[in-house]
Design a protein around this motif. Structure first.
Motif, mmCIF file in Angstrom:
data_model
loop_
_atom_site.group_PDB
_atom_site.id
_atom_site.type_symbol
_atom_site.label_atom_id
_atom_site.label_comp_id
_atom_site.label_asym_id
_atom_site.label_seq_id
_atom_site.Cartn_x
_atom_site.Cartn_y
_atom_site.Cartn_z
ATOM 1 N N LEU A 1 -35.185 -12.999 9.025
ATOM 2 C CA LEU A 1 -34.659 -13.977 9.989
ATOM 3 C C LEU A 1 -34.536 -13.118 11.334
ATOM 4 C CD1 LEU A 1 -31.939 -16.072 8.230
ATOM 5 C CD2 LEU A 1 -34.110 -16.815 9.217
ATOM 6 N N ARG A 2 -34.661 -13.854 12.645
ATOM 7 C CA ARG A 2 -34.071 -13.049 13.623
ATOM 8 C C ARG A 2 -32.593 -13.211 14.152
ATOM 9 N NH1 ARG A 2 -37.564 -14.889 18.474
ATOM 10 N NH2 ARG A 2 -36.750 -16.858 17.400
ATOM 11 N N TRP A 3 -31.936 -12.173 14.086
ATOM 12 C CA TRP A 3 -30.709 -12.199 14.149
ATOM 13 C C TRP A 3 -30.361 -12.016 15.786
ATOM 14 C CZ3 TRP A 3 -26.161 -13.465 11.214
ATOM 15 C CH2 TRP A 3 -26.609 -13.866 9.965
ATOM 16 N N VAL A 4 -29.563 -12.744 16.556
ATOM 17 C CA VAL A 4 -29.316 -12.345 17.930
ATOM 18 C C VAL A 4 -27.836 -11.750 17.923
ATOM 19 C CG1 VAL A 4 -29.449 -13.414 20.077
ATOM 20 C CG2 VAL A 4 -30.563 -14.363 18.350
ATOM 21 N N ILE A 5 -27.988 -10.731 18.688
ATOM 22 C CA ILE A 5 -26.838 -9.857 18.944
ATOM 23 C C ILE A 5 -26.420 -9.880 20.430
ATOM 24 C CG2 ILE A 5 -25.509 -7.841 18.525
ATOM 25 C CD1 ILE A 5 -27.970 -7.477 16.296
ATOM 26 N N LEU A 6 -25.061 -9.960 20.810
ATOM 27 C CA LEU A 6 -24.836 -10.050 22.210
ATOM 28 C C LEU A 6 -24.482 -8.506 22.720
ATOM 29 C CD1 LEU A 6 -24.138 -12.200 24.329
ATOM 30 C CD2 LEU A 6 -21.739 -11.897 23.751
ATOM 31 N N THR A 7 -24.985 -8.240 23.648
ATOM 32 C CA THR A 7 -24.757 -6.972 24.197
ATOM 33 C C THR A 7 -23.561 -6.863 25.218
ATOM 34 O OG1 THR A 7 -26.180 -6.811 26.092
ATOM 35 C CG2 THR A 7 -27.237 -6.059 24.248
ATOM 36 N N GLU A 8 -23.308 -5.802 25.411
ATOM 37 C CA GLU A 8 -21.954 -5.444 26.543
ATOM 38 C C GLU A 8 -22.180 -6.185 27.866
ATOM 39 O OE1 GLU A 8 -18.879 -4.628 26.664
ATOM 40 O OE2 GLU A 8 -19.306 -4.480 24.376
ATOM 41 N N ALA A 9 -23.521 -6.046 28.222
ATOM 42 C CA ALA A 9 -24.103 -6.712 29.539
ATOM 43 C C ALA A 9 -24.226 -8.032 29.255
ATOM 44 C CB ALA A 9 -25.683 -6.319 29.822
ATOM 45 N N GLY A 10 -24.393 -8.607 28.127
ATOM 46 C CA GLY A 10 -24.612 -10.212 27.784
ATOM 47 C C GLY A 10 -23.148 -10.847 27.772
ATOM 48 N N ARG A 11 -22.123 -9.756 27.326
ATOM 49 C CA ARG A 11 -20.786 -10.243 27.240
ATOM 50 C C ARG A 11 -20.233 -10.531 28.632
ATOM 51 N NH1 ARG A 11 -18.111 -10.577 22.803
ATOM 52 N NH2 ARG A 11 -19.365 -9.169 21.745
ATOM 53 N N ALA A 12 -20.519 -9.494 29.392
ATOM 54 C CA ALA A 12 -20.098 -9.482 30.831
ATOM 55 C C ALA A 12 -20.648 -11.020 31.518
ATOM 56 C CB ALA A 12 -20.388 -8.334 31.637
ATOM 57 N N ARG A 13 -22.171 -11.056 31.359
ATOM 58 C CA ARG A 13 -22.704 -12.134 31.836
ATOM 59 C C ARG A 13 -22.273 -13.472 31.633
ATOM 60 N NH1 ARG A 13 -27.756 -12.589 34.425
ATOM 61 N NH2 ARG A 13 -27.286 -10.282 34.908
ATOM 62 N N THR B 1 -27.025 -21.450 28.398
ATOM 63 C CA THR B 1 -26.568 -22.125 27.312
ATOM 64 C C THR B 1 -26.468 -21.318 25.838
ATOM 65 O OG1 THR B 1 -28.118 -24.002 27.989
ATOM 66 C CG2 THR B 1 -26.177 -24.533 26.465
ATOM 67 N N LEU B 2 -27.552 -20.642 25.717
ATOM 68 C CA LEU B 2 -27.644 -20.023 24.494
ATOM 69 C C LEU B 2 -26.659 -18.629 24.625
ATOM 70 C CD1 LEU B 2 -31.374 -19.701 24.185
ATOM 71 C CD2 LEU B 2 -30.065 -20.712 22.452
ATOM 72 N N LEU B 3 -26.601 -18.256 25.730
ATOM 73 C CA LEU B 3 -25.797 -17.106 26.189
ATOM 74 C C LEU B 3 -24.285 -17.632 25.595
ATOM 75 C CD1 LEU B 3 -26.205 -14.023 26.628
ATOM 76 C CD2 LEU B 3 -25.638 -14.579 29.228
ATOM 77 N N GLY B 4 -23.907 -18.782 26.300
ATOM 78 C CA GLY B 4 -22.576 -19.081 26.092
ATOM 79 C C GLY B 4 -22.359 -19.559 24.752
#
Ligand code: ADP
Ligand code: ZN
Length: 797
Positions: free
Chosen positions: A128-140, A197-200
Motif C-alpha cells: 500500500l502507498r502510505w502518505v507521511i506529512l513532512t515538516e514543510a507539509g505541516r507548516a503549509r 484538501t488532502l493536505l488538510g
C-alpha cells in the motif's frame, strides 16, 4: 563433505542433472542434459523447467552427474532455470530426502511442501502507498488552516498550491495507475483544491495514512498526492499490507520477564545448558494447564537469540492463538508469523525475512517447521499432542516428529510442551530418548479446578427426560452469572440437531453422497452434510415409510446457545464455532468481548478448548464428554482425556478460582475419571497397558493404506490385493496386517473407502513391506481408484 549450510557451488560444466520432478508421487529422480549455456546457472538446489511426458513441469536439481540414468543421446534437456538463485540448500535437500523416505512420497512432493506456493510462484507481496506529512507539509497545512479560518472555514480555492501550473504536474509513468490494489482513479476534476484538501485531511489525522484512506477522508482522488510529494509537503512510502495478527496490540504485561517460579527455573536449567552446548536434545515439558510453560519457552528463546541463532515456535492453529502471538511479540522485536490466512505474497515475504536472518523467531502452524532459517538453535512445539500437527494430505508428515528430525540434523534443541503429552512422546521420555521435565502445579500455587461429573443416565431417571443442561450445571451457571463471572460451555459438535431419525421405520436421514447422518442448521434452515457440505431441506415426514414423524436427536452448539438464552434470559451469550466465526477477525473480536466482560457466556467447539487465559472464567461446562469416546479409533480414550483436560484448564485461572462440570453417560470410564482427578500419569499408565496388550502405537509402528473409488467392488478388490501383497513380504515375526475392512466412514463424496493397516515393531519390518509395494503398481491411481499411504496415521476414520 561440503559445508551443508553453504549455498551449493556452480555446476562447473557437469553435463547432466538429476531432477526430482515436482508434484510426482513416484520415488525416483530423472536425468536431464544441461544445455551448454546453462552450465553455470543450473546448480544443485535450483528449480528448473523440464519436459516430462508431453508436458512441461517444474523440478528440483538434486545432483549433478556425468553419468545419466538413460542413454545420453536419449536424455532430454532442461528447458530453463527458474527463480533468480537456488532456493533450497543442501541441508533442505537432505531433510526432504528423509521426508520422502519416511512418509513414502516423491522427493519432489516433499520439496514442494517446504516451499510456500508464493515462493514457487514468486508472488509479489501486496503493498500500500502510505502518505507521511513532512515538516514543510505541516507548516503549509497550518498556514492553509489559518487562511481557511479567515475565509470562513472553507479551504480557499486560491490556495498557495495554485502556484503550480497543472501542466507541470507530471506523473512518472511507473506510478501512473499503479498500486497492486487496483488502478488509481484519475482526478475527478482539475481544480486546484484537492491537493489542499488532502493536505488538510492528513494534518488532521494522527499520523501517516494509506493513500486510498486519505483520499476517502478528503473526498477527492488520490492522484494529486504526487503533486504534494513533488513539492516536498508529503512523502509517499510503499509499505507491506500488514497482517491482522500483527496489528493486534502487544501484550505489554508480558514485555518484562517475570521472576521464574522454582519449577520453571528447574525446567529451564537443562534446556539452557543444551542451548549453550549447541547440541541436539529433545525435552518433553509436561506442565499442567497454567503452569507457565510459555514463560519457559520465552526464556529459552532469549538464550538462543543471544547466540545470534534463530528459533521456530509451532502452535496448533495460529489464527486461534492471538494471545500467544501477542506475548511473543511483546518480548522480541523480530518475529515472523506464518499462518493459514496469510496471502501467498505475504507468506513469501515472511519467508525471505526468515531466510535473510532478519526474523529471529518464526511462529506458525505445522508448515513453519520448514522455515528457511540460517542458523537454527531451537524448535518449540506447543501443545505437541494436537492432531492438527499431522498434515492430512501428501506429504502426510507429523510436524512434531519432523521437528525432532530437523533439530537432529541441525544440532538444535527441541521443547515439546503439553499438559497431556501424546503417548508416543511420553513413552519416548520414559525410555530416555527425550528428557522429561515436569511442572505439576499452576503458577502462584493456584489450584487446578475441581471437576464435577454429572451422570446423564441418573439425570434421565430422575427427570424422565434428557436435559441439555443438567440441574447441577444450571446451578453453577446461575451462581457465576450472579457474581458477574463468566462461563464457557464446550460441545464438540456444531449445528442444531445432529441426528434425524424416523419414529416408525428408524431410518436415519443421511447425505446422498456420504455415509453419514445430516446435521440440521437452524440458522440456514437446512440439513447439511459435514463431510461434503451438501444441503437438503429439513424433512417434515419420513421419505422412506411415509408414516413416521422425524425425531430430532443429538444436539449441537447452535441448540445449546438457544437453550442458554431460554434458560437465562437477557444474558450476553456468544457462540464460537466454524459457522459463527468466518474470519480471524471474528475470533479476535469475540475474544475481545470476553476479555472486557461484554460476553457473559460463550458456547463453543474445540475452538474454545485451547490456550484461552481469562481469569474471570469460573465455570466451564462440558455438554457431553462422550462424542469422541465411541469413535472406532484406538486413540478415542486418549483424545477424550486430552480434550477434557484442555477444556478444564480454561477454568479458575484467576484469583476467584473455578469449577468444571462434565456431563456424561459414562461417569466411570477411565478417561473421564482420570480427567476428573487431573491424573495424567494414571491415565497414561492404564492406556499404555491397553495399547501394549492390543499391539497399537506407541508399541508398534503403523502404516495405513486407504483405498477410495466409486465402485465399491473395485475398491474392495484393490484393498485385498494390497493386503495380500503386504502379507507376502511381511517377515515371519514382528508385524501383522489388519484388514482389509471398510473404513468407519465407508463412503464420502460418492467414493467408497476401504483400508488396510500394517503394524510392525520396527521401521525395518515396515520397510520390508513398503519397498516392494512402492516399487509395484498397486498404489498407482488407476480406474478411478486412489490409494493413500499414511505413515503414523493420526486418524483411523
Ligand atoms: P501454560 O502455557 O502452562 O498453560 P501460561 O504460560 O499461559 O501457562 O501461564 C499461566 C499464567 O501465569 C499466565 O497468565 C502467565 O502470564 C502467568 N505466569 C507465567 N509464569 C509466571 C511467573 N513466573 N510469575 C508470574 N506469573 C507467571
Ligand atoms: Zn455428504
Amino acid at each position: 563433505m561440503p559445508d551443508p549450510s553453504s549455498t551449493p557451488s556452480p555446476a562447473h560444466g557437469a553435463a547432466f542433472a538429476s531432477v526430482a520432478v515436482a508434484d510426482l508421487p513416484i520415488d525416483r529422480t530423472y536425468s536431464y542434459a544441461i544445455p551448454g549455456a546453462m552450465r553455470e546457472t543450473v546448480t544443485v538446489g535450483r528449480r528448473v523447467e523440464v519436459p516430462f511426458g508431453k508436458a512441461a513441469r517444474a523440478g528440483y536439481v538434486v545432483a549433478l552427474t556425468e553419468t545419466p540414468d538413460c542413454p545420453p543421446e536419449k536424455c532430454r534437456s532442461i528447458v530453463r532455470a527458474l527463480d533468480r538463485e537456488p532456493i533450497v540448500d543442501l541441508r533442505m535437500l537432505e531433510f526432504t530426502r528423509w521426508i520422502a523416505d519416511y512418509y513414502c512420497c516423491g522427493w519432489g512432493q516433499a520439496l514442494d511442501a517446504v516451499l510456500p506456493t508464493g515462493v514457487r510462484r514468486q508472488t509479489k507481496e501486496k503493498t500500500l502507498r502510505w502518505v507521511i506529512l513532512t515538516e514543510a507539509g505541516r507548516a503549509r497545512a497550518a498556514e492553509l488552516g489559518r487562511i481557511a479560518a479567515a475565509g470562513g472555514g472553507r479551504v480557499p480555492t486560491s490556495s498557495p498550491l495554485k502556484e503550480l501550473p497543472p501542466d507541470r504536474i507530471t506523473i512518472p509513468v511507473s506510478e501512473q495507475g499503479m498500486t497492486e490494489d487496483g488502478p488509481v482513479p484519475a482526478p475527478a476534476d482539475s481544480s486546484e483544491t484537492p491537493p489542499a484538501t488532502l493536505l488538510g485531511a492528513l494534518a488532521a489525522a494522527d499520523g501517516p495514512l494509506p493513500a486510498e484512506d486519505l483520499a476517502r477522508r478528503a473526498g477527492t482522488s488520490s492522484a494529486p498526492l504526487l503533486t504534494l510529494a513533488k513539492q516536498g509537503l508529503v512523502r509517499i512510502e510503499k509499505r507491506r499490507v500488514t497482517d491482522p495478527l500483527l496489528e493486534m496490540p502487544l501484550d505489554l504485561d508480558a514485555a518484562v520477564p517475570p521472576a521464574l517460579t522454582a519449577a520453571q527455573a528447574a525446567a529451564l536449567r537443562p534446556i539452557a545448558e543444551a542451548v549453550e552446548a549447541r547440541t541436539f536434545r529433545t525435552f518433553l515439558l509436561h506442565g499442567v494447564t497454567g503452569s507457565g510453560k510459555t514463560e519457559v519457552y520465552l526464556q529459552a528463546l532469549a538464550r538462543v537469540l543471544a547466540q545470534d541463532r534463530q528459533a521456530i515456535v509451532l502452535v496448533p492453529e495460529i489464527a486461534l492463538t492471538p494471545q500467544t502471538v501477542g506475548r511473543f511479540r511483546a518480548r522480541f522485536p523480530n518475529v515472523a508469523v506464518l499462518h493459514s490466512h496469510l496471502a501467498e505474497g505475504a507468506r513469501a515475504a515472511q519467508w525471505s525475512r526468515i531466510r535473510s536472518g532478519e526474523a529471529q523467531i518464526v511462529i506458525g502452524a505445522r508448515s513453519a517447521v520448514f522455515a528457511p532459517t540460517r542458523s537454527l538453535g531451537l524448535i518449540v512445539v506447543d501443545e505437541e499432542h494436537e492432531p492438527t500437527f499431522k498434515q492430512e494430505s501428501t506429504p502426510r508428515y507429523h510436524a512434531r516428529d519432523v521437528a525432532v528430525k530437523r533439530a537432529q540434523m541441525e544440532g538444535a534443541v527441541v521443547i515439546l510442551g503439553s499438559a497431556t503429552p501424546a503417548l508416543e512422546s511420553y513413552r519416548n521420555a520414559l525410555q530416555g530418548r527425550y528428557t522429561l521435565l515436569r511442572m505439576p502445579e499452576r503458577v502462584e500455587s493456584r489450584p487446578l479446578p475441581p471437576v464435577e461429573i454429572c451422570d446423564l443416565g441418573a439425570e434421565f431417571r430422575a427427570q424422565k427426560r434428557y436435559p441439555l443442561l443438567s440441574r447441577q450445571l444450571v446451578l453453577r451457571i446461575r451462581a457465576a452469572l450472579a457474581n458477574k463471572e463468566q462461563v464457557l460451555l464446550f460441545l464438540n459438535r456444531r449445528g442444531f440437531v445432529t441426528l434425524l431419525i424416523c419414529s416408525e421405520c428408524k431410518m436415519v436421514f443421511r447425505c446422498r453422497r456420504c455415509e453419514v447422518a445430516l446435521t440440521v442448521h437452524k440458522s440456514r434452515d437446512a440439513a447439511i452434510c459435514h463431510h461434503c457440505n451438501e444441503r437438503q431441506p429439513v424433512p417434515r415426514g419420513c421419505p422412506a415409510c411415509g408414516a413416521g414423524r422425524i425425531r430430532q436427536l443429538g444436539v449441537g452448539t447452535e441448540r445449546i446457545e438457544e437453550e442458554v438464552r431460554r434458560e437465562f434470559p437477557g444474558i450476553a451469550a456468544g457462540r464460537m464455532d466454524s459457522d459463527a466465526m468466518k474470519s480471524g477477525r471474528d475470533y479476535t473480536h469475540m475474544l475481545g468481548g470476553l476479555r472486557i466482560g461484554e460476553v457473559d457466556l460463550l458456547v463453543g467447539t474445540q475452538m474454545i478448548a485451547k490456550g484461552l487465559d481469562y481469569p474471570n472464567v469460573t465455570v466451564v461446562g462440558v455438554i457431553t464428554a462422550d462424542t469422541a469416546l465411541h469413535l472406532k479409533d484406538f486413540r478415542s480414550a486418549e483424545r477424550t482425556f486430552q480434550l477434557l483436560t484442555q477444556v478444564a484448564g480454561r477454568a479458575g485461572r484467576g484469583p476467584r478460582g473455578g469449577v468444571v462440570c462434565v456431563q456424561t453417560f459414562h461417569p466411570t470410564h477411565y478417561a473421564i475419571a482420570a480427567a476428573q482427578t487431573h491424573d495424567y500419569e494414571g491415565f497414561a499408565a492404564r492406556e499404555l497397558e491397553f495399547r501394549k496388550l492390543v499391539g497399537y502405537p506407541p508399541f508398534t509402528r503403523m502404516v495405513r493404506f486407504v483405498v477410495e473409488g466409486e465402485s465399491s467392488g473395485d475398491v474392495e478388490g484393490r484393498a485385498r490385493m494390497i493386503a495380500e501383497t503386504a502379507a507376502e513380504h511381511l517377515p515371519a515375526e514382528g508385524g501383522d496386517i489388519l484388514g482389509p475392512l471398510a473404513c468407519p466412514f465407508p463412503r464420502i463424496r460418492d467414493r467408497w473407502r476401504w483400508h488396510v493397516c500394517l503394524r510392525a515393531v520396527s521401521r525395518a519390518t515396515l520397510d520390508a513391506v513398503l519397498r516392494p509395494l512402492r516399487a509395484g503398481t498397486l498404489f498407482a491411481p488407476r480406474h478411478g481408484i486412489t490409494v493413500t499411504v499414511d505413515v503414523d496415521p493420526q486418524s483411523m476414520l
